[in-house]
Design a protein around this motif. Structure first.
Motif: not given
Length: 293
Positions: A188-191, A193-194, A224
């Protein structure tokens, strides 16, 4: 500079396989010589099949102790008399100390990580960490950081054979320390990055960046990262990994490889055996005078 061996020399070992590539014998023997200590450190090619007898030899030969590396870090535990808290929580040992036949297991990898940061004047207590990897480096880093006062750890791992260890690490941290840990799928690259955006330090404890993965990094976008954070790669060969280059492109102020961690974990073991401080600056210059290359 090497110590002279005589009838009073105290033996310390390193038990692992493969092990002939290790820099630990050179590091420790030069440190003994520098301080005039009558110790000798030797590497022994020992796997799980001969481990029990090898550990008994520590008692029989009255060795001061031994380092333990893969694949023995967990398998060695049943053969020891006790563990310190960090080794208990990590369920792994990399250092054994023999006190009159009583063998105590320690893990100094996490200590080495934290000390390498304080050596640079950096304090991550009370701060948030994003950590990728739950293996032999990631587990002690996570546990020791939590014990030392890191406020929050976002742990990322692939859904692979180490996922169960990652789950265990998060459970242990939340039950045994004041740190709050969460587990996330690395896919889960979105998580990811966040989490990095909200963190004070990003640690890569995977094999990415070293042979045969020199051209691989978990994070490939310098945007990032933010300027005031720490980016730490546990790999130290090569000295500059792909992750480090990407972080520098993102103008990150504090970018490190694993050299300091490697030296300081050895220094922690050295202190347990001898009661003396390893001359870390001397050893760094002797073995890694190209550390900035």
């Amino acid at each position: 500079m090497m110590a002279q061996i005589d009838g009073h020399t105290i033996l310390i070992g390193l038990m692992a396989t493969p092990i002939r590539h290790s820099m630990s014998p050179t590091m420790h023997n030069n440190a003994f010589a520098k301080l005039g200590l009558n110790y000798a450190y030797l590497a022994f090619e020992v796997g799980n099949d001969r481990l029990e007898k090898a550990i008994e030899a520590i008692r029989i030969l009255d060795m001061r102790g031994s380092n333990i590396s893969m694949p023995n870090k967990q398998k060695v535990i049943p053969y020891l008399d006790q563990l310190d808290k960090s080794a208990q929580l990590c369920d792994a040992v990399n250092t054994i100390v023999n006190d009159d036949g009583k063998l105590t297991g320690y893990t100094t990898d996490g200590i080495g990580f934290m000390k390498s940061l304080t050596d640079e004047g950096l304090d991550i207590r009370g701060k948030k960490m994003t950590l990728v990897g739950a293996g032999g480096a990631g587990t002690p880093i996570a546990i020791q950081a939590a014990l030392d006062g890191v406020k929050e750890i976002a742990l990322f791992n692939r859904d692979d054979s180490q996922w169960a260890q990652a789950e265990k690490n998060v459970k242990t941290i939340n039950q045994e320390t004041d740190c709050h840990a969460t587990l996330h799928h690395l896919e889960n690259q979105t998580e990811l990055k966040e989490a990095i955006a909200a963190s004070d330090i990003y640690v890569d404890a995977t094999g990415c960046g070293m042979k045969p993965l020199e051209d691989v990094a978990v994070v490939n976008d310098p945007s990032w990262f933010h300027q005031d954070m720490i980016v730490f790669d546990t790999v130290y060969a090569p000295r500059e990994t792909k992750l480090m280059r990407i972080a520098k492109q993102g103008v990150v102020k504090h970018v490190f490889n694993g050299l300091g961690m490697m030296l300081e974990q050895g220094a922690a073991a050295f202190k347990l055996w001898t009661g003396k401080d390893m001359p870390v600056a001397y050893i760094r210059q002797l073995l890694f005078n190209d550390a900035q290359a």
